[in-house]
Design an enzyme around this catalytic site. Structure first.
Site, PDB file in Angstrom:
ATOM      1  N   ILE A  94       0.851  -1.189   0.000  1.00 15.25           N
ATOM      2  CA  ILE A  94       0.000   0.000   0.000  1.00 15.25           C
ATOM      3  C   ILE A  94       0.886   1.238   0.000  1.00 15.25           C
ATOM      4  O   ILE A  94       1.831   1.344   0.787  1.00 15.25           O
ATOM      5  CB  ILE A  94      -0.917   0.038   1.246  1.00 15.25           C
ATOM      6  CG1 ILE A  94      -1.719  -1.258   1.372  1.00 15.25           C
ATOM      7  CG2 ILE A  94      -1.863   1.238   1.184  1.00 15.25           C
ATOM      8  CD1 ILE A  94      -2.430  -1.399   2.700  1.00 15.25           C
ATOM      9  N   GLY A  97      -0.661   8.553  -1.522  1.00 16.34           N
ATOM     10  CA  GLY A  97      -0.346   9.798  -2.205  1.00 16.34           C
ATOM     11  C   GLY A  97      -1.073  10.943  -1.548  1.00 16.34           C
ATOM     12  O   GLY A  97      -1.786  10.772  -0.553  1.00 16.34           O
ATOM     13  N   VAL A 102      -2.820   3.902  -3.140  1.00 13.14           N
ATOM     14  CA  VAL A 102      -2.480   3.044  -4.268  1.00 13.14           C
ATOM     15  C   VAL A 102      -2.168   1.655  -3.716  1.00 13.14           C
ATOM     16  O   VAL A 102      -1.271   1.496  -2.884  1.00 13.14           O
ATOM     17  CB  VAL A 102      -1.283   3.592  -5.065  1.00 13.14           C
ATOM     18  CG1 VAL A 102      -0.929   2.629  -6.193  1.00 13.14           C
ATOM     19  CG2 VAL A 102      -1.603   4.967  -5.630  1.00 13.14           C
ATOM     20  N   ASP A 219       0.205  19.260 -12.498  1.00  7.03           N
ATOM     21  CA  ASP A 219       0.959  19.016 -11.259  1.00  7.03           C
ATOM     22  C   ASP A 219       2.232  18.228 -11.544  1.00  7.03           C
ATOM     23  O   ASP A 219       2.524  17.229 -10.883  1.00  7.03           O
ATOM     24  CB  ASP A 219       0.086  18.276 -10.241  1.00  7.03           C
ATOM     25  CG  ASP A 219       0.666  18.317  -8.827  1.00  7.03           C
ATOM     26  OD1 ASP A 219       1.459  19.231  -8.530  1.00  7.03           O
ATOM     27  OD2 ASP A 219       0.315  17.438  -8.021  1.00  7.03           O
TER      28      ASP A 219
END
Length: 612
Positions: A94, A97, A102, A219
């Protein structure tokens, strides 16, 4: 950054890195433990310095507490390593972010999104973001924009969006052996040569995104660039992206401090291609320097940096204060980098191999399912019709047609589509369950029960009971209570994360006059998805039957905060208020529901019950 990295880290570094998804909780905890074992203050610098993120306004105790809180958060996420998502993906690792979790997974499904290995990366919103419409919109934007792109070797490939536990998951390619550009910079593996190669890869990918879907990234920064085991750079995370058509009216100041263009910081413009070019220049300069370019005008650092003048000149242009002086798009940047690669690196760069994408018809089916999951059935219909023109025997396409027809309440067409899917996939439980749903919607209860029995038989035989999660309410409606409970228990045994089944199990247990067990089952569904409004409603109803009326009122209010169009939640709130002697407030709750759902029969009956 690796967990055995011996370079010192401040707590501020660790917290900044963890919050931005640059390291996971295990690495942060390991680094913090090393700090405590060494004792004394750590040297300044490290990851936060690289990204210009240091904030001197917090004390060590506060930072330690926040770091521990962030680590504990990841320990409480619904799916842990070894558990399964939707009965299809086994979680291996795991990552967190800034806007999502994710899960790095191994696919368990017999049919994979791709033609290669069984690995995939599943991204979903952070649990606390599921109740925030603005942050959920960012996730949906990333999903839509990512899925709209055809495969390109320098973009992380998105296969589609799946719904599990009523939570959207963006399914992406797993970059085996991949590292972020941050990790490459931190570990000293970048110089002007690698920067030139990675920069060309990034420019090619971003040029493709612009040409294919007119996308502006929004970004760009080192964490959003992945480097494969073969050294190929892939751009990821289109969470703040938007189409060029929308850019003219875009006033949103979004991005990461230090990477946003001066005109955005001054609030003269929103996101734009030339703002992306500026962020791209900062990202490449970080790679050349090995640190964040601390300067009012980062372009001034290019001259003194150790790189050839042609590359320095390009970066100076990308970092120009005047947007008009920057390269207008990434096609121009890619062409210039390709030209200089020949004489600076001694060879013209080759195009990397295409990603392991699905066959075209399968990709269109994935896109159709994505649009359906995102509430856009018209787009789903267009994609599935295209898929069927390419391959009329694609059973998943017919199954999606069934779902589209069900949503449009065209039950005859839904039944026909499910029948076609069934004929093409005789061993699959899904089409049989869909036939049961369509037959039930047509009022053909006996037919529905026949198809449901077949779906159950196929799921048992193949060991895929978890795939019946979405059909679990049919068992509640069609089977005797004790038999239905056995089936629901088999589903959650096979797939403990089956939130829909846990919720429907709560409904069944209430009907069986077991409110305490119903409450526990609703709580289980909520633990898997705190934004599951119907589970909060069922929790409220169970609490009412347990005479815990104040708690029931709170649960019903939570359900309505999450979804104001749930008639059952208004009724539960009114009942709990009335039982507390607050009849005027109970009537007001029903009136509030009727103002949104004036023809709802449940609310109309409740209005009579609570009439003055």
């Amino acid at each position: 950054m690796s967990s055995d990295d011996a370079s010192p880290r401040t707590l501020r570094d660790l917290l900044s890195a963890l919050r931005r998804g640059l390291i996971d909780a295990d690495k942060a905890r390991s680094s913090a433990r090393g700090r405590l074992e060494r004792g004394g203050p750590l040297e300044a610098g490290g990851l936060a310095d690289l990204l210009g993120l240091n904030d001197a306004g917090q004390g060590e105790d506060e930072l330690q507490q926040q770091l521990q809180s962030e680590c504990q958060f990841l320990e409480g996420v619904p799916f842990q390593p070894g558990s399964c998502i939707g009965g299809k993906y086994e979680v291996r690792k795991i990552l967190r972010g800034g806007f999502g979790l994710v899960y790095l997974c191994r696919s368990l499904a017999p049919e994979l999104y791709h033609r290669g290995d069984s690995l995939a990366a599943l991204k979903c919103p952070l649990p606390q973001h599921l109740t925030d419409p603005e942050l959920c919109e960012l996730f949906v934007a990333e999903a839509v924009n990512s899925v709209a792109l055809t495969p390109h070797p320098n973009l992380v490939l998105a296969y589609g969006v799946e719904m599990h536990n009523r939570i959207p998951f963006l399914v992406m390619e797993h970059i085996t052996g991949g590292r972020t550009l941050v990790e490459e910079i931190e570990n000293g593996r970048t110089d002007w040569r690698t920067t030139l190669r990675h920069g060309l890869d990034m420019a090619r990918g971003l040029a493709h995104a612009a040409q294919e879907a007119q996308l502006i990234h929004g970004d760009l920064k080192p964490p959003n660039v992945l480097i494969t085991g073969d050294g190929v750079a892939k751009v990821s995370d289109f969470g703040l992206s938007l189409s060029a058509d929308a850019a003219g009216a875009d006033g949103l100041i979004a991005g990461t401090d230090g990477f946003m263009a001066p005109e955005m910081v001054a609030r003269r413009t929103g996101r734009s291609t030339v703002a992306d070019v500026y962020a791209y220049g900062v990202t490449l300069l970080c790679a050349v320097l090995g640190r964040f370019p601390e300067a009012a005008r980062p372009g001034d650092l290019c001259t003194a940096a150790h790189m050839p003048e042609p590359l320095a000149a390009l970066l100076r242009e990308c970092l120009a204060i005047d947007p008009a002086a920057r390269p207008a798009n990434f096609q121009i940047i890619a062409a210039r980098l390709e030209g200089m690669s020949g004489f600076l690196l001694g060879a013209r760069p080759s195009q990397p191999a295409a990603p392991d994408a699905p066959l075209r018809a399968d990709a269109l089916v994935n896109a159709a399912q994505t649009w359906l999951n995102l509430g856009q059935p018209r787009k789903a219909q267009a994609e599935v019709e295209h898929a069927l023109r390419l391959n009329s025997a694609n059973w998943k396409a017919h199954q999606i047609q069934n779902c589209i027809h069900l949503e449009r309440r065209d039950f005859d067409a839904a039944y026909r589509s499910a029948k076609q899917a069934r004929q093409l996939a005789l061993d699959e439980p899904g089409p049989a369950a869909n036939l049961a749903q369509a037959a039930m919607s047509l009022g053909r209860r006996d037919d529905a029960l026949t198809w449901l029995d077949l779906a159950l038989e196929l799921a048992y035989e193949s060991g895929r009971m978890g795939e019946l999660d979405g059909s679990s309410l049919l068992f509640v409606e069609l089977l005797p209570a004790e038999q239905a409970l056995q089936v629901l228990d088999a589903i959650v045994t096979a797939q403990p994360g089956a939130a829909i089944t846990w919720n429907n199990r709560a409904i069944l247990l209430r009907r069986m006059k077991q409110p305490a067990e119903a409450l526990a089952s609703a709580d289980h569904a909520i633990a898997l998805n705190a934004a599951y409004a119907k589970a909060w409603t069922n929790r409220a109803n169970a609490l009412i039957e347990l005479h815990r009326f104040a708690e029931a009122q709170t649960s019903a209010s939570t359900a309505l905060d999450l979804d104001p169009c749930l008639p059952g939640a208004y009724c539960a709130k009114a009942t709990s208020l009335a039982q507390q002697g607050r009849l005027p407030e109970a009537r007001a709750a029903i009136r509030s529901g009727l103002s949104l759902l004036p023809a709802d029969p449940l609310l109309l009956r409740a209005a009579q019950v609570f009439a003055e």
